[in-house]
Design an enzyme around this catalytic site. Structure first.
Site, PDB file in Angstrom:
ATOM      1  N   ASP A 133       0.994  -1.386   0.180  1.00  0.00           N
ATOM      2  CA  ASP A 133      -0.319  -0.471  -0.070  1.00  0.00           C
ATOM      3  C   ASP A 133       0.987   1.073  -0.021  1.00  0.00           C
ATOM      4  O   ASP A 133       2.234   1.412   0.608  1.00  0.00           O
ATOM      5  CB  ASP A 133      -0.962  -0.508   1.927  1.00  0.00           C
TER       6      ASP A 133
HETATM    7  C1  BGC Z   1      -5.159   3.511   0.080  1.00  0.00           C
HETATM    8  C2  BGC Z   1      -5.195   2.413  -1.331  1.00  0.00           C
HETATM    9  C3  BGC Z   1      -4.996   2.982  -2.367  1.00  0.00           C
HETATM   10  C4  BGC Z   1      -3.275   4.015  -2.163  1.00  0.00           C
HETATM   11  C5  BGC Z   1      -2.941   4.620  -3.850  1.00  0.00           C
HETATM   12  C6  BGC Z   1      -3.919   3.988   0.370  1.00  0.00           C
HETATM   13  O1  BGC Z   1      -3.980   5.191   1.406  1.00  0.00           O
HETATM   14  O2  BGC Z   1      -5.599   2.002   1.527  1.00  0.00           O
HETATM   15  O3  BGC Z   1      -6.741   1.515  -0.768  1.00  0.00           O
HETATM   16  O4  BGC Z   1      -4.780   2.102  -4.189  1.00  0.00           O
HETATM   17  O5  BGC Z   1      -3.405   4.924  -1.285  1.00  0.00           O
HETATM   18  O6  BGC Z   1      -3.775   6.221  -3.553  1.00  0.00           O
END
Ligand code: BGC
Length: 737
Positions: A267
């Site tokens: 993530d």
């Molecule tokens: C989120 C993800 C997301 C990523 C990119 C993170 O903060 O948890 O779900 O895909 O950011 O935006």
């Protein structure tokens, strides 16, 4: 042949020989006729250490580099999961300011789950995959499928509810649909990221049974049945180790037990340690800030845990080349599946076909919860004054909520849909309440005067023939939004008081809640009708107007239970240590008894149970039967039930089959969903519905033996209209495992 002709022929032949001598054979890694695994090994053998290191971490906020020297393309990613995100700055979170990047917003995952219709998950995946492909993306960061463990979770709207079986049927279809386009689906967030409070570090203590029976099945189905090409590691910890480089979750389960051959992507900012990331299966590091935290101004890609620090450790022999090669091979496999597949389709973007998909999912997901005296449908032409009250009727709800925010090409609000349906001389609107604009990580105050909004609403409500109240939550921080949880179970922005006062001046008020989460409903007994709607995306208003007017008969079912009070929810009932934890640790004390499993065990009915939903027509459901009485472990149980539409409108019914074991060797839930089917029946039509339940689906996870086991025992299979209302049951015996 003349002398001149002969000379020309000789010259031509010598040219051909020379050209042939100059044409090099196609390198194996570029040769489409070769097996992908052979091409991967060939590409790997040509790469330098620097090129390998470059590939395994970000080069921009949403891309990784390819190998420019070899012509291996970059991997371009986009959020997910409800629509393709706008173009962002190369190194930052701001908009890139493009004007061709407004996409179709599809309904939120909660709505998709509420359709109880895996066919629609396939259409959803296919359509969003086409949009991603058209926008030249190789990976869509979705679907999201963490479990609805508590109504406090700010991200429940992005997930598919509380039941692992339902989720396991929706996810593979979505994944397949996306990947048909040569775009990878990235199932997220693996795993146990079931709250936003302290998501960056909370250490989850959960039993192996709950892990395997509740929290992992959706991911397993995405990997094994959906054949997902990517999985995203979550922010939180499990067993003291960050999930993004967690040995047990990634090496033992995902890549071990499930044989996952795709890439594990972090993530954004969930990587914390070079050695663990190198050795415990992280393949692509994304979104880390220079200090390893999740906040910062600019990314410094070279300083990522899997960049220079890893490079140095490989050079010095502290870390082996073999794990780096494994990561690179997985990324190359991703290339061959996506942007090095010369046959992938070109995609489609913002077209009527995608609007139709979005609308159908929205229409099939809306759940009718209460309908005294046939309040709904509100028949066109019947009323002179339809008063619409509530900010959610006019608010653009595709905006906000964090990373799933979509810059939409269009968003039809419920108010616009209703005006189109009933006419502007019939529909009167006032906001009733108002909230501030959406902001990430903070609440912006409301610019409205709450008293005057309320006064205006009460005045308009007095002589209305019918009131349609559109409330619920929105995508603001501490509502349905990433990075923070809800602070209260109550409706926000003074809505409970407003509803009570509206009911005093006009009882003919139907409530439509738009949210991705359950809310307290102290006014429930006083309202004649209630609908649970969701963030429905671009076609929201059209779908809502079609359902409200009766052009579409509602057929959604709740993908999560709605408790009376949030202390009634399993996780919440144990106090802080179970949710949200003590800021360091959290213990999932309710264990496997999540959602309806908890309410069943406690014999404490939810206000509205999982699987519940009404229709404008009536159905008669016959007695359940099965093809046999005795089965062995490799068999499939076929159950049958006759369903008739005995009302006055075409409609759809969701047959739900729950299983219970008589004498389990370990405690098991009172019942668990093991099969469902949505059947569409015209008026007076009836059909025998057949649902196949593989005996292996009756297994529980034995944590001592580390095995799924079906006991030789008697099982009850029940046909039910929700998790709380069994219509008929049969016994079957498993006599050989
Ligand atoms: C989120 C993800 C997301 C990523 C990119 C993170 O903060 O948890 O779900 O895909 O950011 O935006």
């Amino acid at each position: 042949m003349g002398k001149k002709n002969l000379t020309i022929m000789v010259l031509c032949l010598s040219c051909i020989v020379q050209v042939a001598a100059q044409t090099k054979p196609i390198p194996v890694y570029l040769d489409d006729s070769q097996d992908i695994e052979i091409r991967i090994n060939d590409a790997l053998s040509r790469m330098t250490l620097e090129e390998k290191i470059a590939m395994i971490h970000a080069q921009s906020n949403f891309s990784t580099p390819g190998v420019p020297r070899l012509g291996i393309p970059e991997i371009m990613m986009t959020d997910g999961p409800h629509g393709v995100n706008k173009e962002l700055e190369w190194n930052g979170w701001g908009s890139a300011g493009w004007t061709n990047d407004a996409s179709t917003a599809f309904p939120a995952m909660t709505c998709l789950a509420a359709t109880f219709n895996p066919d629609l998950a396939l259409s959803y995946g296919k359509a969003i995959g086409e949009e991603a492909r058209y926008r030249k993306k190789d990976m869509l960061l979705g679907p999201a499928l963490n479990i609805y463990r508590t109504p406090a979770n700010g991200r429940n709207f992005e997930y598919m509810g509380e039941d692992p079986f339902l989720i396991s049927k929706i996810v593979p279809a979505y994944v397949k649909g996306v990947q048909e386009n040569g775009v990878a689906a990235c199932i997220k967030h693996f795993a146990l990221n079931n709250q936003e409070t302290w998501r960056g570090h909370i250490d989850v203590d959960v039993s192996d049974r709950a892990l395997y029976e509740i929290y992992l099945p959706g991911f397993k189905a995405g990997v094994i049945e959906g054949k997902a090409w990517a999985v995203m590691g979550s922010y939180n910890k499990y067993k003291g180790q960050y999930c993004t480089h967690n040995k047990k979750l990634i090496m033992d389960i995902l890549k071990g037990e499930w044989g996952f051959d795709g890439v594990l992507v972090s993530d954004w900012g969930s990587t914390h340690n070079t050695d663990e990331a190198a050795q415990n299966g992280l393949d692509i590091e994304m979104g880390t800030f220079t200090d390893g935290l999740t906040t910062g101004e600019k990314f410094s890609f070279d300083r990522y845990f899997l960049a220079q620090p890893y490079y140095k450790k490989i050079l010095s022999g502290q870390l082996p080349m073999s794990s780096l090669d494994d990561k690179v091979k997985r990324i190359l496999r991703l290339n061959y599946r996506t942007n090095m597949n010369r046959n992938r389709p070109f995609g489609k973007f913002v077209c009527d076909e995608h609007s139709a998909v979005a609308r159908e999912i929205a229409e099939q997901g809306v759940v009718l919860l209460k309908n005294n005296n046939n309040f709904f449908p509100v028949i066109k032409g019947k009323f002179k004054k339809i008063v619409v009250i509530g900010e959610n009727a006019s608010r653009k709800l595709c905006t906000g909520g964090g990373s799933s925010n979509v810059k939409v090409s269009k968003e039809i609000t419920p108010l616009e849909g209703l005006i189109e349906k009933y006419g502007k001389d019939v529909v009167f609107y006032t906001m009733g309440y108002g909230s501030g604009p959406t902001s990430y990580g903070m609440v912006s105050s409301s610019p409205y005067n709450a008293d005057s909004l309320k006064r205006e609403a009460l005045a308009l409500a007095k002589d209305a023939d019918v009131i349609l109240y559109f409330g619920g939550l929105n995508k603001n921080f501490n509502q349905d939004c990433e990075s923070g949880d809800r602070l209260s179970y109550d409706l926000p922005f003074g809505q409970n008081e407003l509803i009570e006062e509206l009911l005093k001046v006009n009882k003919n008020t139907g409530i439509i809640l738009i949210s991705g989460n359950a809310v307290a409903m102290p006014w429930l007994n006083k309202v004649p009708a209630l609908m649970q709607s969701w963030y429905l995306g671009s076609e929201s208003g059209k779908a809502m107007a079609n359902v409200i007017s009766g052009e579409v008969n509602p057929s959604g079912r709740l993908p999560f239970s709605i408790p009376r009070r949030w202390e009634d929810n399993g996780a919440m009932s144990f106090g802080k240590i179970s949710y949200p934890g003590d800021s360091i640790h959290e213990i999932y004390k309710e264990d496997i008894f999540v959602g309806y499993r908890w309410y069943d065990m406690k014999k404490k009915p939810a206000l509205f149970p999982f699987g519940y939903g009404l229709s404008y027509t009536a159905f008669s459901v016959g007695k359940l039967s099965s093809d046999k009485k005795f089965y062995s472990s490799n068999d499939t149980i076929n159950v049958y039930v006759n369903v008739s539409n005995i009302g006055h409108m075409d409609g759809a019914y969701v047959v739900q089959i729950y299983a219970s074991q008589k004498n389990p060797s370990l405690p098991r839930p009172v019942k668990e969903l093991k099969g469902f089917q949505k059947v569409f029946l015209k008026q007076k039509e009836n059909r025998i519905v057949n649902i196949a339940i593989p005996v292996k689906d009756l297994a529980y996870y034995n944590d001592k033996l580390h095995k799924w086991i079906v006991d030789c025992d008697r099982f009850t299979l029940s046909c039910a209209s929700s998790s709380a209302s069994v219509l008929s049951s049969i016994f079957v015996n498993i006599n050989n495992n």
